[in-house]
Scaffold this motif. Structure first.
Motif, PDB file in Angstrom:
ATOM      1  N   SER A  41       3.979  16.699 -12.149  1.00 31.67           N
ATOM      2  CA  SER A  41       4.435  15.516 -11.431  1.00 31.67           C
ATOM      3  C   SER A  41       3.286  14.541 -11.179  1.00 31.67           C
ATOM      4  O   SER A  41       3.499  13.362 -10.955  1.00 31.67           O
ATOM      5  CB  SER A  41       5.077  15.920 -10.112  1.00 31.67           C
ATOM      6  OG  SER A  41       4.117  16.570  -9.304  1.00 31.67           O
ATOM      7  N   HIS A  48       7.308  10.909 -14.828  1.00 29.16           N
ATOM      8  CA  HIS A  48       7.345   9.941 -13.749  1.00 29.16           C
ATOM      9  C   HIS A  48       8.310   8.809 -14.036  1.00 29.16           C
ATOM     10  O   HIS A  48       9.021   8.331 -13.163  1.00 29.16           O
ATOM     11  CB  HIS A  48       5.945   9.380 -13.519  1.00 29.16           C
ATOM     12  CG  HIS A  48       5.444   9.743 -12.165  1.00 29.16           C
ATOM     13  ND1 HIS A  48       5.695   8.994 -11.061  1.00 29.16           N
ATOM     14  CD2 HIS A  48       4.741  10.805 -11.748  1.00 29.16           C
ATOM     15  CE1 HIS A  48       5.178   9.577 -10.021  1.00 29.16           C
ATOM     16  NE2 HIS A  48       4.562  10.684 -10.408  1.00 29.16           N
ATOM     17  N   THR A  52      11.658   7.672 -12.026  1.00 26.00           N
ATOM     18  CA  THR A  52      11.828   6.316 -11.516  1.00 26.00           C
ATOM     19  C   THR A  52      13.174   5.747 -11.926  1.00 26.00           C
ATOM     20  O   THR A  52      13.880   5.143 -11.116  1.00 26.00           O
ATOM     21  CB  THR A  52      10.718   5.401 -12.052  1.00 26.00           C
ATOM     22  OG1 THR A  52       9.480   6.023 -11.816  1.00 26.00           O
ATOM     23  CG2 THR A  52      10.754   4.047 -11.376  1.00 26.00           C
TER      24      THR A  52
ATOM     25  N   ASP B 149       7.369   1.925 -10.487  1.00 20.01           N
ATOM     26  CA  ASP B 149       7.463   3.223  -9.836  1.00 20.01           C
ATOM     27  C   ASP B 149       6.697   3.139  -8.520  1.00 20.01           C
ATOM     28  O   ASP B 149       5.470   3.192  -8.493  1.00 20.01           O
ATOM     29  CB  ASP B 149       6.847   4.285 -10.759  1.00 20.01           C
ATOM     30  CG  ASP B 149       6.940   5.675 -10.164  1.00 20.01           C
ATOM     31  OD1 ASP B 149       7.295   5.774  -8.979  1.00 20.01           O
ATOM     32  OD2 ASP B 149       6.661   6.635 -10.889  1.00 20.01           O
ATOM     33  N   SER B 150       7.435   3.022  -7.429  1.00 13.06           N
ATOM     34  CA  SER B 150       6.742   2.791  -6.159  1.00 13.06           C
ATOM     35  C   SER B 150       6.096   4.066  -5.634  1.00 13.06           C
ATOM     36  O   SER B 150       5.350   4.024  -4.664  1.00 13.06           O
ATOM     37  CB  SER B 150       7.703   2.215  -5.124  1.00 13.06           C
ATOM     38  OG  SER B 150       8.746   3.123  -4.903  1.00 13.06           O
ATOM     39  N   ASP B 151       6.357   5.194  -6.251  1.00 12.41           N
ATOM     40  CA  ASP B 151       5.668   6.419  -5.844  1.00 12.41           C
ATOM     41  C   ASP B 151       4.326   6.562  -6.551  1.00 12.41           C
ATOM     42  O   ASP B 151       3.515   7.406  -6.207  1.00 12.41           O
ATOM     43  CB  ASP B 151       6.519   7.656  -6.174  1.00 12.41           C
ATOM     44  CG  ASP B 151       7.712   7.742  -5.245  1.00 12.41           C
ATOM     45  OD1 ASP B 151       7.588   7.246  -4.111  1.00 12.41           O
ATOM     46  OD2 ASP B 151       8.755   8.262  -5.663  1.00 12.41           O
ATOM     47  N   ARG B 152       4.129   5.776  -7.590  1.00  9.51           N
ATOM     48  CA  ARG B 152       2.902   5.912  -8.349  1.00  9.51           C
ATOM     49  C   ARG B 152       1.988   4.695  -8.178  1.00  9.51           C
ATOM     50  O   ARG B 152       0.770   4.816  -8.244  1.00  9.51           O
ATOM     51  CB  ARG B 152       3.242   6.106  -9.832  1.00  9.51           C
ATOM     52  CG  ARG B 152       2.047   6.057 -10.732  1.00  9.51           C
ATOM     53  CD  ARG B 152       2.170   6.971 -11.910  1.00  9.51           C
ATOM     54  NE  ARG B 152       2.121   8.359 -11.518  1.00  9.51           N
ATOM     55  CZ  ARG B 152       1.721   9.350 -12.327  1.00  9.51           C
ATOM     56  NH1 ARG B 152       1.355   9.079 -13.551  1.00  9.51           N
ATOM     57  NH2 ARG B 152       1.682  10.583 -11.913  1.00  9.51           N
ATOM     58  N   LYS B 174       5.974  -0.944   1.831  1.00 11.82           N
ATOM     59  CA  LYS B 174       5.604   0.105   0.878  1.00 11.82           C
ATOM     60  C   LYS B 174       4.164  -0.062   0.381  1.00 11.82           C
ATOM     61  O   LYS B 174       3.572   0.880  -0.113  1.00 11.82           O
ATOM     62  CB  LYS B 174       6.561   0.093  -0.315  1.00 11.82           C
ATOM     63  CG  LYS B 174       7.974   0.534   0.047  1.00 11.82           C
ATOM     64  CD  LYS B 174       8.806   0.798  -1.188  1.00 11.82           C
ATOM     65  CE  LYS B 174       9.536  -0.451  -1.641  1.00 11.82           C
ATOM     66  NZ  LYS B 174      10.425  -0.258  -2.787  1.00 11.82           N
ATOM     67  N   THR B 176       3.267  -1.517  -2.194  1.00 13.23           N
ATOM     68  CA  THR B 176       3.239  -1.394  -3.643  1.00 13.23           C
ATOM     69  C   THR B 176       3.896  -2.639  -4.236  1.00 13.23           C
ATOM     70  O   THR B 176       4.594  -3.371  -3.539  1.00 13.23           O
ATOM     71  CB  THR B 176       4.017  -0.150  -4.123  1.00 13.23           C
ATOM     72  OG1 THR B 176       5.336  -0.218  -3.572  1.00 13.23           O
ATOM     73  CG2 THR B 176       3.352   1.130  -3.668  1.00 13.23           C
TER      74      THR B 176
ATOM     75  N   ARG C  89      -2.427   1.295  -1.651  1.00 10.00           N
ATOM     76  CA  ARG C  89      -2.298   2.722  -1.379  1.00 10.00           C
ATOM     77  C   ARG C  89      -3.587   3.406  -1.812  1.00 10.00           C
ATOM     78  O   ARG C  89      -3.637   4.055  -2.857  1.00 10.00           O
ATOM     79  CB  ARG C  89      -1.102   3.308  -2.146  1.00 10.00           C
ATOM     80  CG  ARG C  89       0.232   2.628  -1.872  1.00 10.00           C
ATOM     81  CD  ARG C  89       0.664   2.734  -0.435  1.00 10.00           C
ATOM     82  NE  ARG C  89       0.999   4.091  -0.038  1.00 10.00           N
ATOM     83  CZ  ARG C  89       2.243   4.540   0.084  1.00 10.00           C
ATOM     84  NH1 ARG C  89       3.259   3.754  -0.153  1.00 10.00           N
ATOM     85  NH2 ARG C  89       2.470   5.778   0.453  1.00 10.00           N
ATOM     86  N   ARG C  92      -3.924   6.926  -3.342  1.00  4.64           N
ATOM     87  CA  ARG C  92      -3.485   7.257  -4.699  1.00  4.64           C
ATOM     88  C   ARG C  92      -4.520   6.872  -5.753  1.00  4.64           C
ATOM     89  O   ARG C  92      -4.238   6.930  -6.950  1.00  4.64           O
ATOM     90  CB  ARG C  92      -2.192   6.511  -5.029  1.00  4.64           C
ATOM     91  CG  ARG C  92      -1.025   6.922  -4.142  1.00  4.64           C
ATOM     92  CD  ARG C  92       0.223   6.166  -4.551  1.00  4.64           C
ATOM     93  NE  ARG C  92       1.339   6.469  -3.670  1.00  4.64           N
ATOM     94  CZ  ARG C  92       2.449   5.750  -3.635  1.00  4.64           C
ATOM     95  NH1 ARG C  92       2.585   4.700  -4.419  1.00  4.64           N
ATOM     96  NH2 ARG C  92       3.423   6.084  -2.817  1.00  4.64           N
ATOM     97  N   GLU C  95      -5.166   8.566  -9.151  1.00  7.85           N
ATOM     98  CA  GLU C  95      -4.221   8.508 -10.275  1.00  7.85           C
ATOM     99  C   GLU C  95      -4.821   7.826 -11.496  1.00  7.85           C
ATOM    100  O   GLU C  95      -4.384   8.042 -12.620  1.00  7.85           O
ATOM    101  CB  GLU C  95      -2.954   7.759  -9.854  1.00  7.85           C
ATOM    102  CG  GLU C  95      -2.050   8.586  -8.980  1.00  7.85           C
ATOM    103  CD  GLU C  95      -0.801   7.832  -8.578  1.00  7.85           C
ATOM    104  OE1 GLU C  95      -0.625   6.690  -9.055  1.00  7.85           O
ATOM    105  OE2 GLU C  95      -0.027   8.370  -7.785  1.00  7.85           O
TER     106      GLU C  95
END
Lengths: 253, 248, 398
Positions: A41, A48, A52, B149-152, B174, B176, C89, C92, C95
């Motif tokens: 992940s 990913h 999404t 992708d707002s988680d990435r 967020k 992002t 962020r 992160r 990444e």
């Protein structure tokens, strides 16, 4: 022989290089180990993106779409789809109603009754396309609710508009600053009464010949304030409106 | 010999990463809905400039549908008013959606021509935002929509700088990047994007470029179409009919 | 929603002139992103100066060799901080190593940085200091002696052969290092120069201009440090060294000036659709920082001073004064140049119809104080490094 050579090769590597190599191997190995141990992940781009797309697809819907409303609200719906508002979605005026579709009792869509609502689209604005029905809210029956005179599901003017400017505002605007400002539209256009009710079916007339302009502008005309020309010699191969825009004649085209 | 070993050492120093080789496929994503195959679709939008009345319903609907912050600084879609004056000077402003604010009524006698232009993410064929994203958080789906992708997303905002159309913003909560998705959650289920749904004059036409019968293909057949900033070669999929030359 | 942000943006909205796209009101790359290319530039510049000694055998510059290396390291260690802090962020940030997008210039940052830090700078410093580290490990008492042994990777060989090898290795690394330093900073320029949406940035000259200005600022910084630290140590300043460094500085400034002038004239002459808004940008928003700070104070005045030193036979004190002043002015000029590129590029709308305003925070994460702290931090790191790895001991022993 060969073995001895190999041995001396390894011995010949300087001490510094060996030490650095050990550090390098440790660092790279450590980084590699961390990378391998990490869950997919964190490292898999493909995974990913799939997640999404799924997450995006699962987002809640707020606007239900216009096709659903007719199932319950038949009267309004059938009226609307034949009237001038036929291209409007119900939710354009009533707001997002997916919650209402899911549970009609739990959420009631907004019912716009205030006078402020309709002018959002129908207030006169010079940037709006010509022909789009517009009013001036300050002088158009002030203090009345729009729905008093117009059924929003089938909006037609309650009385036939008397002024040409009700629909032809752009032309009126131009004409009002021209030397033709004081000439009534009906001087040059014959407007059948039916034009006001079926504007695109019954058309107003337009002047067709040079002689029509000549009634004021030819030498010998009784109209004293109009500039005069000799109709037989002034650019006789053209009609007047090829060079002069009748609603703003001073401007040469 | 020593020198060669030294170089060997240096080369090993380069961090070797798996994703170097599993080279990021630009388009991906599986079928999210039963029976829906993204490969059979390619979404786009047509905008009939001469139909827009600048009511701002699309902006409001977009904010409601997609949880866009209500403040006017964050827009997935917006509408611009162009006024070309008699002296050929051009004035532009964004249409405001709050009804209480009085419209800035331009001096009519001074107007040569005036019109509204709706704007949104152009869902470019060659999106510069996707190219520059350092972590691959923004990407193109197989059906031609650019998603974030707002988680990435790490919030570096390089994509915001790279977008020539100002279509992206940093979501204030967020932290992002965020932008128009063509209401992806709606269109994969056969619904229209919220802005298209509520447009009272059908100035916005949504459709599938891969379907000959779609409204959008018909729109392209019937109109002279143009895209924004064609010289940047991003190949937008939002097409404007009879777009005035002053529009930027 | 964050009412403080709303308030700030509403204020900015009032200062907009002309038309901007609604999302453009927020200036996304703040003062921290000004600090980043400035700091990286100093790294690359300092390293280039060090390479003069190793590769080109410029003997006069020898007293600044170790200082330049340590300066480069100190600034390189701080360089990623402004980048990480400005992220929406920051947690992160890793990444960028785990799933880098290979088509993104920015994704390469992690790798270019890691290569430069580990592959070049640390290696070269290690080879340069290895002999001394072993000597110090023998001289000092326990905690320090152990630290030096660790730093020397427990090597003990200080035979002539081994030291000879160190020196040759350092030379080879420097040779690889020069293109790497070019890469490091040219790449920073490329991040800006490749944004085709932004005509103020989009230019093939951008990486080269960044590189030349990096060399200018790095050389000027090491000169300044040398002129400040040497008297503090109670030693005389080597004026021959200064003369030599500043003549390199002079050439670098000339090239930088020529490139930036070329870029400017080229834009003006081509006069593309963006020329109007860019003129308005310089005229209304960047007049002081471009013309006064960057061009006049940052380039023309130092150039005149350096020419004066070369032309007139000034005495030593006056020369030192001129060198010192021009180096400070050059720092101001290069910082302004970074400001003008980063902030200036975000002050006009991509509709080419309006200008925005940047209002710097003072206390926030992306504020003035943070920027100041990030600019001071490398000097603190450098102080520690100099304490740990004295740059001039060796010279004294001989």
């Amino acid at each position: 022989m060969c073995g001895a050579n190999k041995k001396s090769f390894w011995r010949n590597i300087p001490d510094q290089i060996i030490r650095l190599a050990v550090v390098t191997v440790l660092l790279v190995g450590g980084a590699g180990a961390i990378y391998i141990l990490l869950p997919a992940s964190l490292t898999s781009t493909k995974l990913h993106r799939e997640l999404t797309v799924t997450a995006e697809t699962e987002k809640p819907i707020r606007f239900a779409g216009s096709t659903l409303c007719g199932d319950c609200h038949q009267i309004e719906y059938e009226k609307k789809i034949v009237g001038y508002h036929k291209s409007l979605s119900c939710e354009t005026c009533h707001g997002a109603a997916a919650a209402h579709v899911d549970d009609p009792m739990a959420a009631t869509p907004f019912v716009p009754r205030e006078r402020e609502v309709c002018p959002v689209c129908h207030e006169y604005d010079p940037s709006r396309p010509t022909g789009f029905p517009q009013i001036n809210p300050t002088i158009h029956n002030p203090l009345q609710s729009c729905a008093n005179c117009h059924n929003p599901h089938d909006p037609v003017p309650p009385t036939t508009p008397q002024e040409c400017s009700a629909c032809h505002a752009g032309i009126m605007r131009t004409k009002s600053v021209s030397s033709h400002a004081l000439i009534a539209c009906t001087t040059c256009h014959k407007v059948p009464e039916q034009h006001k009710i079926f504007p695109r079916i019954v058309r107003a007339t337009k002047p067709e010949s040079r002689d029509f302009c000549g009634t004021c502008h030819s030498q010998g005309s009784s109209e004293r304030s109009a500039p005069k020309i000799d109709l037989s010699r002034h650019e006789e191969r053209y009609v007047c409106w090829q060079c002069h825009y009748p609603h703003l004649p001073a401007e040469r085209l | 010999m020593k020198r060669r070993d030294l170089l060997k050492n240096l080369i090993v120093f380069l961090p070797v990463s798996r994703s170097f080789f599993s080279c990021a496929a630009q388009a991906s994503g599986t079928a999210p809905i039963q029976g829906y195959d993204p490969d059979n679709h390619l979404y786009g939008m047509g905008i009939e400039v001469s139909k827009c009345i600048g009511c701002g319903k699309c902006i409001e609907a977009c904010k409601t549908e997609n949880n866009v912050p209500q403040e006017p600084f964050f827009c997935r879609t917006w509408v611009e008013r162009y006024i070309v004056r008699n002296d050929k000077s051009v004035a532009v402003e964004t249409v405001r959606t709050t009804q209480k604010e009085t419209r800035a009524a331009p001096n009519e006698k001074d107007i040569l021509r005036s019109f509204f232009v709706p704007k949104l993410c152009n869902q470019c064929e060659h999106p510069p935002c996707v190219q520059v994203c350092p972590v691959g958080a923004t990407f193109q789906t197989r059906d031609g929509v650019v998603l974030v992708d707002s988680d990435r997303c790490i919030g570096c905002r390089y994509c915001i700088q790279a977008c020539p159309f100002g279509a992206r913003y940093l979501h204030p909560e967020k932290r992002t990047a965020d932008k128009c998705t063509f209401c992806y959650h709606r269109v994969v289920k056969g619904l229209l994007p919220a802005c298209v749904e509520v447009c009272p004059t059908q100035a916005r036409i949504f459709g599938d470029l891969k379907s000959k019968a779609s409204q959008l293909v018909r729109f392209q057949r019937m109109n002279n179409v143009h895209v924004l900033k064609p010289h940047l070669n991003t190949e937008p999929k939002v097409y404007y009919s009879d777009l005035d030359g002053v529009v930027t | 929603m964050n009412s403080e942000l709303t308030h700030r943006l509403s204020e900015l909205l009032e200062q907009v002139t002309g038309f901007i796209y609604p999302n453009e009101i927020e200036i996304h790359w703040s003062i921290l992103i000004v600090v980043y290319p400035y700091v990286t530039g100093l790294v690359a510049g300092a390293f280039i100066l060090a390479s003069l000694v190793k590769v080109f055998n410029v003997v006069e510059v020898r007293p600044t060799y170790r200082l330049s290396l340590l300066t480069a390291l100190a600034f390189l260690l701080i360089a990623p901080l402004p980048l990480v802090l400005h992220l929406g962020r920051p947690e992160r940030a890793f990444e960028i190593f785990l799933s880098p997008n290979l088509s993104s210039a920015m994704a390469m940052f992690g790798f270019v940085y890691a290569w430069y830090l580990m592959g070049i700078l640390l290696l070269e410093i290690w080879f340069e200091y290895r002999r001394d580290l072993i000597v110090w490990a023998r001289q000092k008492r326990f905690p320090m002696s152990f630290l030096y042994r660790v730093l020397a990777l427990f090597s003990t060989d200080i035979s002539d052969k081994a030291v000879e090898l160190d020196s040759r290795a350092a030379k080879i690394i420097t040779m690889i290092g020069i293109p790497s330093a070019f890469l490091l900073h040219g790449y920073v320029g490329f991040i800006f120069g490749s944004v085709k949406a932004n005509p103020w940035w989009s230019s093939v000259l951008m990486p080269i201009v960044f590189l030349m200005s990096a060399i200018v600022s790095g050389i000027a910084l090491v000169t300044l440090l040398y002129m400040i630290i040497t008297p503090l140590r109670g030693k005389p300043i080597d004026i021959r060294c200064l003369d030599k460094i500043t003549s390199y500085l002079f050439y670098a400034v000339i090239v930088d000036f020529a490139l930036e002038g070329l870029d400017f004239i080229h834009r003006l002459y081509e006069s593309e659709e963006s020329v109007k808004i860019l003129s308005a940008l310089i005229d209304q928003k960047l007049f002081i920082s471009v013309l006064v700070m960057q061009v006049v104070l940052g380039m023309i005045v130092p150039l005149i001073m350096l020419v004066a030193v070369k032309a007139g036979r000034l005495n030593e004190d006056l020369r030192k004064l001129f060198y010192f002043t021009s180096c400070i002015l050059i720092q101001i000029g290069i910082f302004s140049m970074r400001w003008n590129v980063v902030i200036g590029g975000q002050l006009f709308s991509k509709s080419f119809r309006g200008l925005m305003t940047y209002k710097m925070e003072v206390v926030g994460v992306e504020g003035l104080l943070m920027a100041a702290a990030l600019l001071i931090a490398p000097f603190l790191v450098l102080a520690v490094l100099l304490k740990l790895l004295p740059a001039w001991k060796e010279a004294e022993e001989h």
